[in-house]
Write an enzyme that holds these catalytic residues in place. Structure first.
Site, PDB file in Angstrom:
ATOM      1  N   GLY A  11       0.826  -1.210   0.000  1.00 18.39           N
ATOM      2  CA  GLY A  11       0.000   0.000   0.000  1.00 18.39           C
ATOM      3  C   GLY A  11       0.853   1.250   0.000  1.00 18.39           C
ATOM      4  O   GLY A  11       1.940   1.265   0.575  1.00 18.39           O
ATOM      5  N   ARG A  72       0.727  -4.852  -5.270  1.00 20.08           N
ATOM      6  CA  ARG A  72       0.874  -5.957  -4.305  1.00 20.08           C
ATOM      7  C   ARG A  72       1.322  -7.227  -5.026  1.00 20.08           C
ATOM      8  O   ARG A  72       0.890  -8.324  -4.702  1.00 20.08           O
ATOM      9  CB  ARG A  72      -0.442  -6.173  -3.559  1.00 20.08           C
ATOM     10  CG  ARG A  72      -0.836  -4.988  -2.663  1.00 20.08           C
ATOM     11  CD  ARG A  72      -1.887  -5.349  -1.659  1.00 20.08           C
ATOM     12  NE  ARG A  72      -2.324  -4.208  -0.870  1.00 20.08           N
ATOM     13  CZ  ARG A  72      -1.709  -3.766   0.230  1.00 20.08           C
ATOM     14  NH1 ARG A  72      -0.623  -4.358   0.650  1.00 20.08           N
ATOM     15  NH2 ARG A  72      -2.201  -2.733   0.887  1.00 20.08           N
ATOM     16  N   ASP A 103       5.561  -6.036   5.458  1.00 19.24           N
ATOM     17  CA  ASP A 103       6.030  -7.412   5.666  1.00 19.24           C
ATOM     18  C   ASP A 103       6.024  -8.235   4.377  1.00 19.24           C
ATOM     19  O   ASP A 103       6.890  -9.093   4.199  1.00 19.24           O
ATOM     20  CB  ASP A 103       5.233  -8.106   6.782  1.00 19.24           C
ATOM     21  CG  ASP A 103       3.736  -7.983   6.597  1.00 19.24           C
ATOM     22  OD1 ASP A 103       3.297  -7.239   5.698  1.00 19.24           O
ATOM     23  OD2 ASP A 103       2.990  -8.632   7.362  1.00 19.24           O
ATOM     24  N   THR A 126       4.811   1.175   6.584  1.00 17.11           N
ATOM     25  CA  THR A 126       3.393   0.837   6.703  1.00 17.11           C
ATOM     26  C   THR A 126       2.733   1.818   7.661  1.00 17.11           C
ATOM     27  O   THR A 126       3.286   2.121   8.722  1.00 17.11           O
ATOM     28  CB  THR A 126       3.134  -0.599   7.200  1.00 17.11           C
ATOM     29  OG1 THR A 126       1.748  -0.700   7.575  1.00 17.11           O
ATOM     30  CG2 THR A 126       3.969  -1.001   8.396  1.00 17.11           C
ATOM     31  N   ASP A 128       0.362   1.028   9.298  1.00 22.16           N
ATOM     32  CA  ASP A 128      -0.124   0.198  10.407  1.00 22.16           C
ATOM     33  C   ASP A 128       0.874   0.093  11.568  1.00 22.16           C
ATOM     34  O   ASP A 128       0.508  -0.344  12.662  1.00 22.16           O
ATOM     35  CB  ASP A 128      -0.441  -1.223   9.910  1.00 22.16           C
ATOM     36  CG  ASP A 128      -1.659  -1.270   8.996  1.00 22.16           C
ATOM     37  OD1 ASP A 128      -2.268  -0.211   8.773  1.00 22.16           O
ATOM     38  OD2 ASP A 128      -1.993  -2.358   8.511  1.00 22.16           O
ATOM     39  N   ASP A 130       3.179  -2.046  12.123  1.00 22.26           N
ATOM     40  CA  ASP A 130       3.193  -3.399  12.698  1.00 22.26           C
ATOM     41  C   ASP A 130       4.422  -4.218  12.320  1.00 22.26           C
ATOM     42  O   ASP A 130       4.403  -5.443  12.410  1.00 22.26           O
ATOM     43  CB  ASP A 130       1.898  -4.152  12.319  1.00 22.26           C
ATOM     44  CG  ASP A 130       1.732  -4.322  10.818  1.00 22.26           C
ATOM     45  OD1 ASP A 130       2.585  -3.828  10.053  1.00 22.26           O
ATOM     46  OD2 ASP A 130       0.738  -4.944  10.395  1.00 22.26           O
ATOM     47  N   ARG A 172      -4.633  -3.692  10.120  1.00 20.17           N
ATOM     48  CA  ARG A 172      -5.049  -5.052   9.744  1.00 20.17           C
ATOM     49  C   ARG A 172      -4.777  -6.057  10.862  1.00 20.17           C
ATOM     50  O   ARG A 172      -5.672  -6.771  11.297  1.00 20.17           O
ATOM     51  CB  ARG A 172      -4.267  -5.438   8.482  1.00 20.17           C
ATOM     52  CG  ARG A 172      -4.384  -6.848   8.041  1.00 20.17           C
ATOM     53  CD  ARG A 172      -3.754  -6.999   6.682  1.00 20.17           C
ATOM     54  NE  ARG A 172      -4.554  -6.324   5.682  1.00 20.17           N
ATOM     55  CZ  ARG A 172      -5.623  -6.864   5.092  1.00 20.17           C
ATOM     56  NH1 ARG A 172      -5.990  -8.094   5.393  1.00 20.17           N
ATOM     57  NH2 ARG A 172      -6.305  -6.207   4.190  1.00 20.17           N
TER      58      ARG A 172
HETATM   59  O1  F6P Z   1      -1.138  -2.472   5.085  1.00 20.25           O
HETATM   60  C1  F6P Z   1      -1.626  -1.202   5.109  1.00 20.25           C
HETATM   61  C2  F6P Z   1      -3.077  -1.164   4.806  1.00 20.25           C
HETATM   62  O2  F6P Z   1      -3.369   0.194   4.761  1.00 20.25           O
HETATM   63  C3  F6P Z   1      -3.965  -1.945   5.763  1.00 20.25           C
HETATM   64  O3  F6P Z   1      -4.244  -1.291   6.936  1.00 20.25           O
HETATM   65  C4  F6P Z   1      -5.185  -2.176   4.911  1.00 20.25           C
HETATM   66  O4  F6P Z   1      -5.893  -3.302   5.340  1.00 20.25           O
HETATM   67  C5  F6P Z   1      -4.604  -2.399   3.577  1.00 20.25           C
HETATM   68  O5  F6P Z   1      -3.386  -1.695   3.532  1.00 20.25           O
HETATM   69  C6  F6P Z   1      -5.520  -1.932   2.456  1.00 20.25           C
HETATM   70  O6  F6P Z   1      -4.951  -2.277   1.243  1.00 20.25           O
HETATM   71  P1  F6P Z   1      -5.479  -1.843  -0.189  1.00 20.25           P
HETATM   72  O7  F6P Z   1      -4.962  -0.473  -0.463  1.00 20.25           O
HETATM   73  O8  F6P Z   1      -4.899  -2.849  -1.097  1.00 20.25           O
HETATM   74  O9  F6P Z   1      -6.974  -1.842  -0.136  1.00 20.25           O
END
Ligand code: F6P
Length: 346
Positions: A11, A72, A103, A126, A128, A130, A172
């Site tokens: 992301g 991704r 990760d 990230t 997040d 994490d 997440r």
């Molecule tokens: O990993 C970061 C994150 O923002 C998560 O919190 C979320 O679940 C995910 O990416 C969303 O991903 P996408 O942009 O592919 O919808």
């Protein structure tokens, strides 16, 4: 001339451009040419890249997103894709690869380093927060500030209508964004993936706070928070990315329905979603991203690979990449205990 490749994967995240800018500059000081792959591993598979230098990375420090694009893409999904990565690395005569990601992206980097001796250095990214081995990832501070600002705005609606507003934030596997944003905005209660959602507790806290004179409520919930069943609540059942991650979003609305049903308070759910990843990085994230990008290029120059640059205390260190991707850094429960003290009802 030695050549450095860079990519951004997963992301997007505020601060990615600041990392690119700093790494390219630091590498150039030691005579490196740099190039950036388009859309993460996808660009490596296709051999698609753009040259990067000091001039082309001017003025990007304040820009959100990534000038390289991201995806991704998982090269380990198909064995022939790993071969394509190795071919691109060889054909472009790369001396090293700086991968900026979470990760998944860093897990691929670690595998390539271990299986094929690819010279990788990882940079933890990230919103997040994490990733293991680093106290903070860049992007997190920006996301928290956006979420806090959103809750501050939502409070005016909640107060005017005497409603309960349930704000779903990203996160997440870990509740860092929710815990920080909830604490910073004085939410009635914060729900995180590390603790099962207890609706009896939610309802008791909301009622108690109304009795204490607050005639509106704010609940902050991580997208990854779960009920006791241990399943994600998502409006996107069945949608998974190349790394097998379920698309999240929806638990906030589910909690909102239950709050309204059991309390009778008029309740609305608000999903902040990708707003949290957009726009300019905060000063904290620009500085952290710059320090990390600089340190990553420094490791490249020194020939130290299989590492991830990390923030520990206020020092930038080189952590082992395998250790960094080996475990998720979930919410520090001692930290969260301070938040919980405000929403514990006997
Ligand atoms: O990993 C970061 C994150 O923002 C998560 O919190 C979320 O679940 C995910 O990416 C969303 O991903 P996408 O942009 O592919 O919808």
């Amino acid at each position: 001339m030695p050549t450095l490749g860079l990519l951004t994967g997963g992301g997007d995240c505020p601060g990615l451009n600041a990392v690119i800018r700093a790494a390219v500059r630091r590498a150039a000081n030691d005579g490196y040419a740099s190039l950036g792959f388009i859309d993460g591993w996808k660009g490596v598979l296709a051999g698609e890249f753009i040259p990067l230098d000091v001039a082309s990375t001017n003025d990007i420090i304040a820009e959100g997103g990534t000038i390289l694009g991201t995806s991704r893409t998982n090269p380990y999904k198909n064995p022939e894709d790993v071969e394509k990565v190795l071919t691109t690395y060889k054909d472009l005569e790369l001396d090293a690869l700086i991968t900026i990601g979470g990760d998944d992206t860093l897990g691929v980097s670690d595998q390539l380093h271990k299986d094929h001796a690819v010279n990788v250095v990882g940079v933890p990214k990230t919103i997040d927060n994490d990733l293991s081995c680093t106290d903070f990832t860049f992007g997190f501070d920006t996301a928290v500030n956006i979420a806090m600002d959103a809750v501050d705005r939502i409070v005016t609606t909640a107060r005017s209508h005497h409603r309960c507003l349930v704000v779903e934030v990203m996160g997440r596997h870990a509740g860092w964004i929710a815990a920080y944003a909830g604490m910073a905005s004085g939410a009635d209660i914060t729900l995180v993936p590390e603790k099962p959602i207890d609706m009896d507790q939610v309802i008791a806290v909301l009622r108690r706070n109304r009795e204490r004179g607050r005639d509106y409520n704010i609940v902050v919930v991580s997208e990854g928070a779960m009920f006791r069943s241990g399943d994600y609540v998502t409006s996107y059942e069945g949608e998974v990315d190349e790394f097998g991650h379920v698309r999240l979003g929806g638990v906030g609305n589910r909690v909102a329905e239950l709050v309204e049903k059991h309390t009778g308070y008029e309740t609305r759910g608000v999903v902040l979603g990708h707003l949290q990843r957009g726009g300019a990085p905060t000063a904290f994230d620009r500085v952290l991203a710059t320090r990390l990008g600089y340190a990553a290029a420094e490791l490249v120059v020194k020939g130290e690979f299989g590492k991830m640059v990390a923030l520990q205390g206020n020092e930038i260190v080189a952590a082992d990449l395998t250790d960094a991707v080996g475990a998720t850094k979930t919410l520090d429960l001692d930290f969260f205990a301070v938040a919980e003290a405000f929403f514990t009802v006997d």
